[in-house]
Design an enzyme around this catalytic site. Structure first.
Site, mmCIF file in Angstrom:
data_model
loop_
_atom_site.group_PDB
_atom_site.id
_atom_site.type_symbol
_atom_site.label_atom_id
_atom_site.label_comp_id
_atom_site.label_asym_id
_atom_site.label_seq_id
_atom_site.Cartn_x
_atom_site.Cartn_y
_atom_site.Cartn_z
ATOM 1 N N LYS A 106 32.686 38.645 44.381
ATOM 2 C CA LYS A 106 32.223 37.880 45.547
ATOM 3 C C LYS A 106 32.432 38.696 46.805
ATOM 4 O O LYS A 106 33.538 39.114 47.103
ATOM 5 C CB LYS A 106 32.990 36.552 45.623
ATOM 6 C CG LYS A 106 32.426 35.542 46.624
ATOM 7 C CD LYS A 106 32.991 35.708 48.023
ATOM 8 C CE LYS A 106 34.465 35.395 48.088
ATOM 9 N NZ LYS A 106 34.955 35.461 49.519
ATOM 10 N N HIS A 118 37.317 44.170 32.520
ATOM 11 C CA HIS A 118 37.926 43.097 31.731
ATOM 12 C C HIS A 118 38.739 42.143 32.617
ATOM 13 O O HIS A 118 39.755 42.544 33.179
ATOM 14 C CB HIS A 118 38.896 43.642 30.668
ATOM 15 C CG HIS A 118 38.364 44.776 29.867
ATOM 16 N ND1 HIS A 118 37.390 44.635 28.899
ATOM 17 C CD2 HIS A 118 38.672 46.098 29.885
ATOM 18 C CE1 HIS A 118 37.136 45.809 28.347
ATOM 19 N NE2 HIS A 118 37.897 46.706 28.941
ATOM 20 N N TYR A 121 39.195 39.758 38.993
ATOM 21 C CA TYR A 121 38.599 39.090 40.145
ATOM 22 C C TYR A 121 38.598 40.074 41.301
ATOM 23 O O TYR A 121 39.642 40.625 41.668
ATOM 24 C CB TYR A 121 39.371 37.827 40.555
ATOM 25 C CG TYR A 121 38.836 37.270 41.857
ATOM 26 C CD1 TYR A 121 37.575 36.682 41.913
ATOM 27 C CD2 TYR A 121 39.565 37.390 43.047
ATOM 28 C CE1 TYR A 121 37.055 36.215 43.113
ATOM 29 C CE2 TYR A 121 39.048 36.914 44.243
ATOM 30 C CZ TYR A 121 37.794 36.332 44.264
ATOM 31 O OH TYR A 121 37.265 35.868 45.451
ATOM 32 N N ALA A 135 42.567 45.957 32.834
ATOM 33 C CA ALA A 135 42.374 44.586 32.389
ATOM 34 C C ALA A 135 43.335 43.633 33.095
ATOM 35 O O ALA A 135 44.533 43.887 33.176
ATOM 36 C CB ALA A 135 42.579 44.495 30.875
ATOM 37 N N ASN A 141 42.632 37.670 47.941
ATOM 38 C CA ASN A 141 41.947 37.846 49.229
ATOM 39 C C ASN A 141 42.326 36.824 50.297
ATOM 40 O O ASN A 141 41.789 36.867 51.404
ATOM 41 C CB ASN A 141 40.430 37.840 49.030
ATOM 42 C CG ASN A 141 39.920 36.553 48.412
ATOM 43 O OD1 ASN A 141 40.678 35.788 47.814
ATOM 44 N ND2 ASN A 141 38.627 36.311 48.536
#
Length: 219
Positions: A106, A118, A121, A135, A141
């Site tokens: 995002k 893997h 985020y 992974a 954030n």
């Protein structure tokens, strides 16, 4: 404080013009969505498919059937978007980059050759050429107290004016498995982060980082 020119080779991204006139990489986050829309409209239909509103995918990129691509986003040549990837929008995925299973993106720029393969985020972040997140490693954030993010390098502090800033990874950074990059983390090129680390502040180029209190060596 590490600047854009300290962190990245801008030849390694389709979004080089996004960084023009800016000093620090987090400055590109504010206008990223608008930039993608503008850039996408200029892409050649001979090279890029336009399968949905505000989504552009290079014809030689590989997108698995169960991946979700939300606009605005651009997937550059040779990139691979694997099963279960979730691109929420406002994302540029560079040439030959890998976005793997259960990875969420995002408001990000992934330079060419980046691997987030893997359970990662990555939000409100910029990852330089060939950066790799092991992974389970993630970018956090938002601060727990919801105050605005400040970038720190020793005694130097720069307010971002933003509530959401993830991590800025220079070219060829390696982040070990299950590490957390806290809001406003900046990691210099060719640095390594040990697995399971909690990282905050700025790591200089060519260093090895073990935990919040210790940079253990210069590479």
């Amino acid at each position: 404080m590490l600047t854009i020119s300290d962190l990245f080779h801008l030849d390694d991204t389709i979004a080089a013009s996004l960084f023009a006139g800016k000093t620090y990489p987090w400055e590109v986050l504010e206008g990223l969505s608008a930039y993608i829309l503008q850039l996408g409209a200029t892409l050649s239909p001979e090279e890029f498919d336009h399968p949905a509103e505000d989504v552009w995918i290079a014809k030689d990129a590989k997108v698995f059937p169960s991946a979700y691509l939300g606009g605005p986003c651009i997937i550059d040549h040779g990139a691979e978007i694997r099963h279960g990837a979730f691109i929420r929008g406002s994302a540029i995925v560079g040439k030959k980059a890998v976005v793997g299973n259960s990875v969420e993106l995002k408001n990000v720029v992934l330079f060419d050759g980046v691997q987030v393969p893997h359970y990662n985020y990555v939000g409100d972040s910029v990852l330089g050429s060939h950066a790799h997140m092991g992974a389970g490693s993630i970018t956090s954030n938002v601060k727990s107290d919801k105050t605005l993010v400040v970038i720190r390098a020793g005694e130097e502090c720069i307010p971002t004016g933003r509530k959401k800033v993830g991590a800025m990874l220079g070219d060829y950074v390696e982040v070990g498995c299950n590490s957390v990059l806290n809001p406003g983390t900046v990691i210099g090129p060719h640095s390594h982060v040990y697995p399971t680390s909690s990282v905050r502040g700025t790591i200089p180029p060519h260093h090895i980082y073990k935990n919040e209190r210790e940079i253990i060596a210069k590479r």
